[in-house]
Design a protein around this motif. Sequence first.
Motif, PDB file in Angstrom:
ATOM      1  N   PRO A  86       0.814  -1.225   0.000  1.00 20.10           N
ATOM      2  CA  PRO A  86       0.000   0.000   0.000  1.00 20.10           C
ATOM      3  C   PRO A  86       0.846   1.273   0.000  1.00 20.10           C
ATOM      4  N   THR A  87       2.014   1.218   0.703  1.00 19.52           N
ATOM      5  CA  THR A  87       2.881   2.400   0.733  1.00 19.52           C
ATOM      6  C   THR A  87       3.438   2.702  -0.648  1.00 19.52           C
ATOM      7  N   MET A  88       3.889   1.668  -1.364  1.00 18.05           N
ATOM      8  CA  MET A  88       4.412   1.870  -2.708  1.00 18.05           C
ATOM      9  C   MET A  88       3.325   2.355  -3.663  1.00 18.05           C
ATOM     10  N   GLU A  89       2.126   1.821  -3.506  1.00 16.10           N
ATOM     11  CA  GLU A  89       1.021   2.269  -4.360  1.00 16.10           C
ATOM     12  C   GLU A  89       0.685   3.726  -4.086  1.00 16.10           C
ATOM     13  N   ALA A  90       0.714   4.125  -2.796  1.00 14.63           N
ATOM     14  CA  ALA A  90       0.434   5.521  -2.462  1.00 14.63           C
ATOM     15  C   ALA A  90       1.523   6.438  -2.990  1.00 14.63           C
ATOM     16  N   ALA A  91       2.785   6.001  -2.872  1.00  9.83           N
ATOM     17  CA  ALA A  91       3.892   6.838  -3.324  1.00  9.83           C
ATOM     18  C   ALA A  91       3.873   7.039  -4.830  1.00  9.83           C
ATOM     19  N   SER A  92       3.411   6.051  -5.557  1.00  9.80           N
ATOM     20  CA  SER A  92       3.422   6.143  -7.018  1.00  9.80           C
ATOM     21  C   SER A  92       2.071   6.560  -7.581  1.00  9.80           C
ATOM     22  N   HIS A  93       1.187   7.117  -6.745  1.00  8.49           N
ATOM     23  CA  HIS A  93      -0.136   7.510  -7.242  1.00  8.49           C
ATOM     24  C   HIS A  93       0.025   8.599  -8.306  1.00  8.49           C
ATOM     25  N   PRO A  94      -0.819   8.608  -9.312  1.00 10.64           N
ATOM     26  CA  PRO A  94      -0.654   9.578 -10.408  1.00 10.64           C
ATOM     27  C   PRO A  94      -1.093  10.978  -9.985  1.00 10.64           C
ATOM     28  N   ILE A  95      -0.390  11.982 -10.493  1.00 17.31           N
ATOM     29  CA  ILE A  95      -0.741  13.380 -10.262  1.00 17.31           C
ATOM     30  C   ILE A  95      -0.772  14.086 -11.605  1.00 17.31           C
ATOM     31  N   PRO A  96      -1.564  15.167 -11.733  1.00 14.30           N
ATOM     32  CA  PRO A  96      -1.547  15.936 -12.989  1.00 14.30           C
ATOM     33  C   PRO A  96      -0.146  16.443 -13.270  1.00 14.30           C
ATOM     34  N   ILE A  97       0.245  16.377 -14.530  1.00 19.89           N
ATOM     35  CA  ILE A  97       1.630  16.710 -14.878  1.00 19.89           C
ATOM     36  C   ILE A  97       1.988  18.149 -14.526  1.00 19.89           C
ATOM     37  N   LYS A  98       0.999  19.076 -14.620  1.00 17.92           N
ATOM     38  CA  LYS A  98       1.291  20.473 -14.305  1.00 17.92           C
ATOM     39  C   LYS A  98       1.385  20.719 -12.805  1.00 17.92           C
ATOM     40  N   SER A  99       0.936  19.749 -12.013  1.00 17.37           N
ATOM     41  CA  SER A  99       1.060  19.884 -10.562  1.00 17.37           C
ATOM     42  C   SER A  99       2.455  19.540 -10.072  1.00 17.37           C
ATOM     43  N   GLU A 100       3.301  19.070 -10.975  1.00 18.06           N
ATOM     44  CA  GLU A 100       4.703  18.850 -10.631  1.00 18.06           C
ATOM     45  C   GLU A 100       5.405  20.200 -10.737  1.00 18.06           C
ATOM     46  N   SER A 101       5.179  21.047  -9.727  1.00 14.88           N
ATOM     47  CA  SER A 101       5.635  22.434  -9.769  1.00 14.88           C
ATOM     48  C   SER A 101       6.342  22.793  -8.475  1.00 14.88           C
ATOM     49  N   TRP A 102       7.230  23.785  -8.546  1.00 19.59           N
ATOM     50  CA  TRP A 102       7.907  24.272  -7.357  1.00 19.59           C
ATOM     51  C   TRP A 102       6.941  24.979  -6.406  1.00 19.59           C
ATOM     52  N   LEU A 103       5.756  25.325  -6.881  1.00 18.89           N
ATOM     53  CA  LEU A 103       4.765  25.961  -6.020  1.00 18.89           C
ATOM     54  C   LEU A 103       3.952  24.949  -5.218  1.00 18.89           C
ATOM     55  N   TYR A 104       4.197  23.668  -5.439  1.00 14.63           N
ATOM     56  CA  TYR A 104       3.470  22.626  -4.728  1.00 14.63           C
ATOM     57  C   TYR A 104       4.352  21.878  -3.730  1.00 14.63           C
ATOM     58  N   VAL A 105       5.456  22.468  -3.320  1.00 15.75           N
ATOM     59  CA  VAL A 105       6.421  21.743  -2.487  1.00 15.75           C
ATOM     60  C   VAL A 105       6.335  22.103  -1.011  1.00 15.75           C
TER      61      VAL A 105
END
Length: 505
Positions: free
Chosen positions: A24-43
Amino acid sequence: MASLKQGAIGIYNWLEHRLGLFKPTMEAASHPIPIKSESWLYVFGSAATILLGLQVVTGILLALVYTPSANEAWKTLHFLNNDIPLGWFLRAIHGWGSNFMVAIVLIHMCQVFLFGAYKFPRELTWIIGVFLLLLTLGMAFTGQVLRFDQDAYWGLGIGASITSRIPFIGGPAVSLLLGGPIIGGATLSRFFALHVFVIPGILLAGVGVHVWMVLHLGINDWPMPGRIVRKATYEREYHQQTAKEGIPFVPDGAWKDGCFAAIIILAVIACALFFGPIGPSGQPDPRIIETAPKPDFFFLWIYAVLAYLPPSIETPIMFIVPTLVIGGMLLLPLVFGEGEKHWSRRPVAVLTLAVVAVSLGVFTRLGTYTPWSPIMDAWTADSIPARYLHDRTPLERQGAIVFQNKQCRNCHSIGGAGGLRGPALDAVAAHMTYDQLVRQVVQGGGNMPAYGNALNADETTALVGFLSTLRGNDLNPAIDASQKLTHTSQLRTLPSPGHSSGSSE
């Protein structure tokens, strides 16, 4: 090598079969996110979580040495600072980590608000985040109290005074916090329990729920102008978006979080090394009345606001405004759960955030000094400018010596140098008569204390004689208008030379 690999796989399978955590931990860690949410403003959320872990570790180490006793707490901190190897560094890491954590949580809340991440279906995530912010501030305040120096002692006294004003529950609340009606032996034990057990326990549980909801609902998608949040369609559109262009959080999205968290940790270490631990200042002593105890940086704005409030409305404002603000934050996602997310389509939200940020910045700046009193940091040892001693009589020069010895320049300036508490005296004799100067020096008045008991008659005469020579750029000396008026009226009652009562034609 193959046997080691087989052994490791065997141990992994054995633990996974019994715990069921790794998958479950690996599945949670690899959950998909919108590509534009991979931003420095989301850290910022990840950085706040890492800082919380740092605070827990350093706090446990400090708790092994700290003694929550009114007689021993201050000594304990000095022992940590001076006698335990790297004890000062551990305290510095914990103190600056607290400051950074408050700052990062505040920035994270602002970013969530600006990006509309409180809207459906993340209403509860925002509400829990509001409570996490309050708990973080509670951790910072209780940590300051545990320093138990003069600022902490008198700041706690002011906090208890404010708490006592709460209708109906003020008295019991003070007794619960302090362990009695006054700051006593039980006070530090109460705050130690709050800082080490109660607040961190609730905070860790809240963070766990908060992270779970982020994983369950997904990271907020990047706001786009015209993309409207509707409860009927949002979740379907979000899952379609992540299925089409989503990326796994680990490793594609997590590397920025990791880099930013590492930078923050390095910044905490740098501040700890450069600035050292925060306090403790003077040893707490109820006999020393500290008239201006200052809280830590993130509470300075409250200090300044209370300083400027008129006494008649201070109590209502202290309780009504925070209640309205917190209530508004909690109701925000329930009232505005749908609609635009992009900041360009939400001018009221942008204006609100700007006003709050500017107000906090201004009041924090004002809180760095005593807001209700001008700055009194004059260097009274500076000699009086020579031009104020030329063509003066021996008595007037003796007055200049009195002026210097009695440290009048701590409050007043001459020639642009001196204190700002009182008015500049370069032209005081052009505004006040000799008698008025005597009364002001002897009796005081306005914001000036009376010096009649601090000066003998000769010193007063010499000082006022010197002050009477200060007329700026050769301005005329001040004249008592009432005496001038009386003198003029007396002249008008005298007979004219040509019409004397004893004359005859």
